[in-house]
Each structure stands twice: as structure tokens, then as C-alpha cells.
Design a protein around this motif. Structure first.
Motif, PDB file in Angstrom:
ATOM      1  N   MET A   1       0.761  -1.241   0.141  1.00 49.06           N
ATOM      2  CA  MET A   1      -0.018  -0.017  -0.032  1.00 49.06           C
ATOM      3  C   MET A   1       0.900   1.099  -0.013  1.00 49.06           C
ATOM      4  O   MET A   1       0.439   2.344  -0.470  1.00 49.06           O
ATOM      5  CB  MET A   1      -0.868  -0.032   1.128  1.00 49.06           C
ATOM      6  N   SER A   2       1.942   1.128   0.712  1.00 44.57           N
ATOM      7  CA  SER A   2       2.905   2.315   0.492  1.00 44.57           C
ATOM      8  C   SER A   2       3.338   2.859  -0.969  1.00 44.57           C
ATOM      9  O   SER A   2       3.609   3.823  -1.206  1.00 44.57           O
ATOM     10  CB  SER A   2       4.080   2.119   1.472  1.00 44.57           C
ATOM     11  N   GLN A   3       3.262   1.876  -1.809  1.00 45.42           N
ATOM     12  CA  GLN A   3       3.310   2.127  -3.206  1.00 45.42           C
ATOM     13  C   GLN A   3       2.397   3.053  -3.586  1.00 45.42           C
ATOM     14  O   GLN A   3       2.487   4.169  -4.426  1.00 45.42           O
ATOM     15  CB  GLN A   3       3.506   0.838  -3.969  1.00 45.42           C
ATOM     16  N   ASP A   4       1.076   2.756  -3.422  1.00 39.71           N
ATOM     17  CA  ASP A   4      -0.018   3.517  -3.771  1.00 39.71           C
ATOM     18  C   ASP A   4       0.163   4.888  -3.327  1.00 39.71           C
ATOM     19  O   ASP A   4       0.089   5.880  -3.887  1.00 39.71           O
ATOM     20  CB  ASP A   4      -1.385   2.977  -2.933  1.00 39.71           C
ATOM     21  N   ARG A   5       0.575   5.055  -2.010  1.00 40.03           N
ATOM     22  CA  ARG A   5       0.884   6.516  -1.481  1.00 40.03           C
ATOM     23  C   ARG A   5       1.790   7.113  -2.155  1.00 40.03           C
ATOM     24  O   ARG A   5       1.601   8.281  -2.608  1.00 40.03           O
ATOM     25  CB  ARG A   5       1.285   6.170   0.051  1.00 40.03           C
ATOM     26  N   LYS A   6       3.000   6.449  -2.371  1.00 44.61           N
ATOM     27  CA  LYS A   6       4.017   7.069  -3.153  1.00 44.61           C
ATOM     28  C   LYS A   6       3.653   7.546  -4.274  1.00 44.61           C
ATOM     29  O   LYS A   6       3.913   8.734  -4.820  1.00 44.61           O
ATOM     30  CB  LYS A   6       5.102   6.053  -3.312  1.00 44.61           C
ATOM     31  N   LYS A   7       2.795   6.554  -5.203  1.00 52.64           N
ATOM     32  CA  LYS A   7       2.472   6.955  -6.468  1.00 52.64           C
ATOM     33  C   LYS A   7       1.278   8.241  -6.494  1.00 52.64           C
ATOM     34  O   LYS A   7       1.422   9.186  -7.303  1.00 52.64           O
ATOM     35  CB  LYS A   7       1.618   5.854  -7.382  1.00 52.64           C
ATOM     36  N   GLU A 201      -6.894   2.813   5.048  1.00 50.61           N
ATOM     37  CA  GLU A 201      -7.303   2.249   3.683  1.00 50.61           C
ATOM     38  C   GLU A 201      -8.877   2.568   3.516  1.00 50.61           C
ATOM     39  O   GLU A 201      -9.488   2.731   2.323  1.00 50.61           O
ATOM     40  CB  GLU A 201      -7.072   0.749   3.359  1.00 50.61           C
ATOM     41  N   GLY A 257       8.939  12.084  -0.633  1.00 51.54           N
ATOM     42  CA  GLY A 257       8.531  10.692  -0.703  1.00 51.54           C
ATOM     43  C   GLY A 257       8.856   9.845   0.906  1.00 51.54           C
ATOM     44  O   GLY A 257       8.601   8.687   1.046  1.00 51.54           O
ATOM     45  N   GLU A 259       7.823   8.771   4.319  1.00 45.80           N
ATOM     46  CA  GLU A 259       6.509   8.328   5.099  1.00 45.80           C
ATOM     47  C   GLU A 259       6.031   8.835   6.302  1.00 45.80           C
ATOM     48  O   GLU A 259       6.195   8.237   7.170  1.00 45.80           O
ATOM     49  CB  GLU A 259       6.057   6.977   4.857  1.00 45.80           C
TER      50      GLU A 259
END
Ligand code: GLU
Length: 377
Positions: A1-7, A201, A257, A259
Motif C-alpha cells: 500500500m505504501s506504493q499507492d501512497r508514493k504514486k 485504507e 516520498g 512516509e
């Protein structure tokens, strides 16, 4: 999910940054010039990365009270708060104006009341002004027009206002700068076992319960109002981030980026703009209570609301006003624009559409709320 945040953060081009009173001022003190300078430097750096920024800034009342030599107290009379806002707003803007000028950035003041956004025409006018300012590389700085807003037409707090501004501006991200690191499982100021929540989420009832209503001394909104803002922007497909704005370099970290803070993922399917306005921005002065068949037709069959499904009318409204739809137990499950006034609905509720003309002497529409003007909540 941290990928979603980054994107989601990386691709956000238009960002609404809400700056709370507690970030800009100390408890009972005036504006913190140093803090404003740090924030202006960080915001200018974001803009230099080809991103647009809209600021929703609190702090007018706190700044005004400090200038008048007064402290905020519980139950302080509204006219005094309004007077303090008038004193503080010009000071606030003057600080922003001169600070952003050192970064070659232009600012503009926009003061809004709830009514400005809940009137569709004014909403669209405000939207085009905002877009024009952005086209001219100006930073719109928005606050509630506290001096004229009375209880019925208030946004309540700037968390709520910033949620509406995201929609108004068609922004990609809302960043709330608060005096707390983000969301915890309970209020960390009173519970030493409170755990930090870096990612939400889905906004469940449990998350909301845990948030309680932690509030700072100088601001108006608490954690609950921030969650309401997250819900509002999430339904419009926009993520939200709460970070501690009292810590230097927070905004820079966010866009590098790192967190920090609590990130709220948006809904995958977003409301269309007009539907979103009906659901979250238009004010309602009343509503209709519908029977089970009516609720089922609206909720599950994609139908319009007809007079036959209505059992009771609440409040007083005109044709064209936004109203809520509730079931017999009072659960509000939809909102929409009523084609008939509450007076006319009193006469035609429960009737077949073929009977409308006989009773009212005219029939402009078969449906009370057309499907296109209705949103299931
Ligand atoms: N509009 C208020 C002010 O500028 C702030 C409201 C809030 O704190 O949410 O002081």
C-alpha cells in the motif's frame, strides 16, 4: 500500500494545503512569523516542481485576538470572534503577501461562506475564479468569511472547508497541517497506549471512534472533522494526508516520498462533480421520508423518486433545493434536488403521478427527485 501512497503523492499536480491555527500561532499568541517563513519556503519549493498550490489558512481569529490583547475562551460571543477575525485576517494576509514575495510568488485572498458554495451558480463562479488565479501562477489563500458567517451558514471549521475546496479546485491531494503527527488509535494526549496509524485504507466506524475529538486550544476542528474531510475528498477520488505542521521540513519530506503523517486512500470509484456537490456541498433545509419500496427503488433499482414513495416531509424548502431522503427510522441514505417545494409535496405525497395535476392544478414533472439529481450516500 505504501506504493499507492508514493504514486498518488508523486502524481499530484494540484494540491490543497490546509494550515491550522495551532500551526501558525502559539497558544494564545499571535502569528508566528518564523513558522510562516518556513512554510512559505517549503510551499514555494513544491511549486517550483511544477505543482499548483492552494492554501486554506486558519489563524485569523487567533491573530486578531492576540492583537486585541484577548485570549480565546469557551463560549466567547460570536460578534467578538467575528471582530477578531476582521482584525486578524488582514494581518494574516499581509504576512503571507510579504513572505511569499521573497520567493517571487503572488498570493490572492478568497473569503468564502457556506452559502457561496451551496449555491450552484456561485460555486461555479468561485471555481472559475480559482482556476483563473492558478493559470496566472497565483497562490489562492482561502479562509472562511468569519466576519459575516453566522451559525447557519458556517462551514464550521477549516477542515470541512478544505474538503470542499478540493472539489471546487479539482485538486489531486489534500494535505492537512496540524499540531499533531496524524491519527492514533486513541487520543495520545490522554492515552499513553495510543498507537500511530500511518495509513487508513478505509474509514470504518472503528477508526472514527478511536479518533475521538482531540482538539487544540486555538483551532476549531478536531480529529473528527479531519476524518469527515477525508471521507469527503475520498469520495471524490482524492487522497488526504495529515502531518504535523509545527515540525519544520514536513512538507518537503512529504514530496520527497518520506512516509510521514497519516495517509488516507481515496475511493477507487469517484463521484462525478455535480453528484459530489449534491452529496457534500449543497445545504439541505429539509427532506422526505420514504417507504421501504421507495428506498429500494432508489438504492437498488436506479429509479427516480416519485410522490407515491413519500410518507412524510421534513422542514421547508423550495423547488430546486437540495433535500435529504431518509427511511422511516430516520436513516438518511440519499440526497437530491427536489423538483417540488415542501408545500406542494405535502399535498401530493403518497399519490400516483397521474393525480399530481388534479391536486396542484399543474404538473411540471412526474418525479420529485430525478435520478440525475440524486446521490445515494
Ligand atoms: N476561520 C477561522 C480563523 O481563521 C478558523 C477556523 C478553524 O480553525 O477551523 O480563525
Amino acid at each position: 500500500m505504501s506504493q499507492d501512497r508514493k504514486k498518488l503523492i508523486a502524481k499530484a499536480k494540484r494540491i490543497v494545503i490546509k494550515i491550522g491555527s495551532a500551526v501558525l500561532t502559539g497558544a494564545g499568541e499571535g502569528l508566528d512569523q518564523k513558522r510562516i517563513e518556513q512554510l512559505a519556503a517549503e510551499i514555494s519549493a513544491i511549486m517550483d516542481q511544477k505543482r499548483e498550490v492552494i492554501i486554506v489558512s486558519s489563524g485569523a481569529i487567533a491573530a486578531g485576538l492576540a492583537k486585541l490583547g484577548l485570549k480565546k475562551t469557551k463560549g466567547m460571543p460570536l460578534p467578538l470572534k467575528q471582530a477578531a477575525a476582521a482584525v486578524g485576517q488582514s494581518r494574516l494576509m499581509w504576512m503571507y503577501e510579504k513572505t511569499f514575495a521573497t520567493h517571487d510568488k503572488k498570493v490572492a485572498q478568497i473569503l468564502l461562506t457556506r452559502e457561496d458554495l451551496s449555491n450552484r451558480t456561485r460555486f461555479l463562479n468561485a471555481r472559475s475564479t480559482l482556476h483563473t488565479l492558478l493559470e496566472h501562477d497565483v497562490i489562492p489563500i482561502i479562509n472562511e468569511n468569519d466576519t459575516v458567517a453566522v451559525a447557519e451558514i458556517k462551514f464550521g471549521d477549516n477542515d470541512n472547508l478544505s474538503g470542499m475546496v478540493v472539489h471546487l479546485a479539482d485538486a489531486d491531494l489534500l494535505v492537512i497541517l496540524s499540531d499533531i503527527d496524524g491519527l492514533y488509535t486513541s487520543d495520545p494526549r490522554i492515552d499513553s497506549h495510543a498507537q500511530f496509524i500511518p495509513l487508513v485504507e478505509k474509514l470504518t466506524a472503528e477508526v472514527e471512534r478511536g479518533a475521538g475529538d482531540a482538539q487544540s486550544l486555538v483551532g476549531t476542528g478536531g480529529m473528527r472533522s479531519k476524518l469527515m474531510a477525508a471521507k469527503k475528498v475520498g469520495a471524490y477520488g482524492v487522497p488526504m494526508l495529515i502531518v504535523n505542521g509545527k515540525k519544520q521540513g514536513m512538507l518537503r519530506s512529504v514530496f520527497e516520498g518520506v512516509e510521514v503523517g497519516t495517509f488516507f486512500l481515496p475511493k477507487a470509484v469517484r463521484n462525478r462533480s455535480r453528484q459530489h456537490w449534491i452529496a457534500y456541498t449543497a445545504c439541505t433545509n429539509g427532506g422526505v421520508i420514504v417507504d421501504d419500496g421507495g428506498r429500494d427503488a432508489l438504492e437498488n433499482k436506479g429509479k427516480s423518486l416519485l410522490p407515491g414513495g413519500i410518507v412524510r416531509i421534513e422542514g421547508t424548502f423550495k423547488a430546486g433545493d437540495c433535500v435529504h431522503c431518509a427511511d422511516r427510522s430516520g436513516n438518511i441514505f440519499a440526497r437530491g434536488l427536489s423538483k417540488y417545494s415542501s408545500d406542494d409535496l405535502e399535498k401530493i405525497k403518497g399519490l400516483k403521478t397521474s393525480q399530481i395535476e388534479g391536486v396542484l392544478g399543474h404538473k411540471d414533472y412526474d418525479e420529485v427527485i430525478h435520478r440525475d439529481d440524486l446521490v445515494i450516500l
